[in-house]
Design a protein around this motif. Structure first.
Motif, PDB file in Angstrom:
ATOM      1  N   THR A 230      83.515  -4.391 110.547  1.00  0.00           N
ATOM      2  CA  THR A 230      83.292  -3.191 111.191  1.00  0.00           C
ATOM      3  C   THR A 230      85.020  -2.635 111.654  1.00  0.00           C
ATOM      4  O   THR A 230      84.839  -3.306 113.214  1.00  0.00           O
ATOM      5  CB  THR A 230      82.771  -2.112 111.486  1.00  0.00           C
ATOM      6  N   ILE A 231      85.867  -1.769 112.318  1.00  0.00           N
ATOM      7  CA  ILE A 231      86.703  -1.651 112.429  1.00  0.00           C
ATOM      8  C   ILE A 231      86.701  -0.581 113.374  1.00  0.00           C
ATOM      9  O   ILE A 231      86.008   0.857 113.687  1.00  0.00           O
ATOM     10  CB  ILE A 231      87.925  -1.039 111.725  1.00  0.00           C
ATOM     11  N   THR A 232      86.467  -1.213 114.728  1.00  0.00           N
ATOM     12  CA  THR A 232      85.976  -0.317 116.152  1.00  0.00           C
ATOM     13  C   THR A 232      87.742  -0.100 116.692  1.00  0.00           C
ATOM     14  O   THR A 232      88.292  -0.898 116.713  1.00  0.00           O
ATOM     15  CB  THR A 232      84.796  -0.793 116.639  1.00  0.00           C
ATOM     16  N   ASP A 233      87.254   0.337 117.847  1.00  0.00           N
ATOM     17  CA  ASP A 233      87.655   0.796 119.695  1.00  0.00           C
ATOM     18  C   ASP A 233      87.537  -0.221 120.382  1.00  0.00           C
ATOM     19  O   ASP A 233      87.776  -0.067 121.676  1.00  0.00           O
ATOM     20  CB  ASP A 233      88.257   2.530 119.915  1.00  0.00           C
ATOM     21  N   GLY A 238      81.959  -9.662 117.634  1.00  0.00           N
ATOM     22  CA  GLY A 238      81.219 -11.153 116.853  1.00  0.00           C
ATOM     23  C   GLY A 238      82.763 -11.030 114.867  1.00  0.00           C
ATOM     24  O   GLY A 238      83.635  -9.872 115.839  1.00  0.00           O
ATOM     25  N   PHE A 239      82.613 -11.530 114.563  1.00  0.00           N
ATOM     26  CA  PHE A 239      83.741 -11.561 113.387  1.00  0.00           C
ATOM     27  C   PHE A 239      83.945 -10.863 112.403  1.00  0.00           C
ATOM     28  O   PHE A 239      82.316 -10.082 112.276  1.00  0.00           O
ATOM     29  CB  PHE A 239      83.675 -13.680 112.329  1.00  0.00           C
ATOM     30  N   SER A 245      93.750  -5.316 115.920  1.00  0.00           N
ATOM     31  CA  SER A 245      93.950  -6.194 116.795  1.00  0.00           C
ATOM     32  C   SER A 245      93.120  -7.861 116.438  1.00  0.00           C
ATOM     33  O   SER A 245      94.005  -8.807 116.110  1.00  0.00           O
ATOM     34  CB  SER A 245      94.322  -6.339 118.544  1.00  0.00           C
ATOM     35  N   GLN A 246      92.009  -7.648 116.696  1.00  0.00           N
ATOM     36  CA  GLN A 246      91.091  -8.587 116.590  1.00  0.00           C
ATOM     37  C   GLN A 246      91.009  -8.754 114.472  1.00  0.00           C
ATOM     38  O   GLN A 246      90.972 -10.005 114.106  1.00  0.00           O
ATOM     39  CB  GLN A 246      89.665  -8.416 116.741  1.00  0.00           C
TER      40      GLN A 246
END
Length: 296
Positions: A230-233, A238-239, A245-246
């Motif tokens: 999941t792409i979050t703000d 976790g991985f 950016s992560q």
């Protein structure tokens, strides 16, 4: 193992749930600029539409994205007919189809749907035979003959020939399957759920050794990766569960440190939002970071 130096690609893993706006999601991936759409193939799953029918519809309503089964269910799809279906879709879509293929699983469900129940060894044998059959059917030649324990060609006539050099990607994880990918496939297609990053070195090594033994350059084998997350703000959870950016840093490491070159997103949460962010925020960042790492 390491960076094979291949051009990066990015795609979307579309779950074929009949209740979802499947064509809308496919168009969103196409508009966003993703390279690939993969659709899992479980014909016995009552909630899912048929994968090949969906792939054909996706190709019809999109303009540039390439489509493929992720991966085709070999026990329920005879390889000669599967090869013809894939080549036909490639011709009709103007060269926008590839073929992902697996040995099968969920044998009770396969058997319930009229398919064979195979042991692990039998499934591996059948997959190897299927690769040979598919290559022959794509050749366009006549009087095709093959006499295997699982599949046969007895004077078959191939056609149509794919519109482009269609690639065959194997979703395999065992030693025999990995060796087959190295010898005979155009790509390897594992999933994060069963091929975690720490397992990739040993799996790449089996592919590379088999490729070298067959006189192939290991870099000729594409390394695709179905990745869920999941792409979050917010902060990292976790991985591949955190901000863009992560994701960019972790996918860059998978590319230059772990040999993967194609990332197929299986997102959690709002699908269209995740598709858009993956294509517009993450893919360009990964390409830029990988280019920098490679000194390009």
């Amino acid at each position: 193992m390491g960076d094979y130096g291949r051009t990066l690609e990015f795609g979307y893993f579309l779950v074929p749930d009949a209740d979802d706006p499947l064509l809308q999601l496919a168009r969103a991936a196409d508009r966003a600029g993703l390279d690939l759409i993969g659709v899992q193939d479980h014909p016995y799953q009552r909630r899912y539409v048929d994968t090949w029918t969906l792939l054909s519809m996706i190709a019809a309503v999109t303009e540039r994205v390439r489509v493929f089964p992720d991966v085709a269910n070999l026990p329920l799809r005879p390889p000669a007919v599967l090869a013809k279906a894939a080549a036909s879709l490639d011709v009709l879509s103007g060269g926008r189809a590839e073929l992902g293929l697996g040995a099968g699983g969920f044998w009770d469900a396969v058997h319930a749907f009229g398919g064979p129940r195979k042991s692990r060894r039998e499934a591996a044998d059948a997959l190897e035979e299927a690769v040979t059959v598919i290559r022959q059917v794509w050749s366009g030649e006549r009087n095709l003959r093959f006499d295997g324990d699982h599949y046969h060609l007895k004077g078959a006539k191939a056609g149509p020939v794919p519109a482009h050099r269609m690639e065959l990607w194997l979703g395999v994880g065992g030693p025999r399957g990995l060796a087959l990918a190295g010898r005979s496939a155009d790509g390897w297609l594992p999933s994060l759920s069963w091929a975690a990053p720490e397992r990739l070195p040993e799996m790449h090594a089996r592919i590379d050794d088999a490729a070298a033994a067959a006189g192939r350059d290991p870099a000729d084998v594409r390394r695709l990766y179905n990745v869920n997350g999941t792409i979050t703000d917010g902060a990292s959870e976790g991985f591949l569960r955190g901000p863009a950016s992560q994701w960019a840093d972790e996918l860059t490491d998978l590319a230059v440190g772990s040999g993967m070159d194609t990332f197929i997103l299986w997102p959690e949460g709002d699908q269209e939002t995740q598709i858009k962010r993956f294509a517009e925020e993450i893919a360009p960042a990964v390409r830029a970071q990988v280019a920098q790492e490679r000194g390009q």
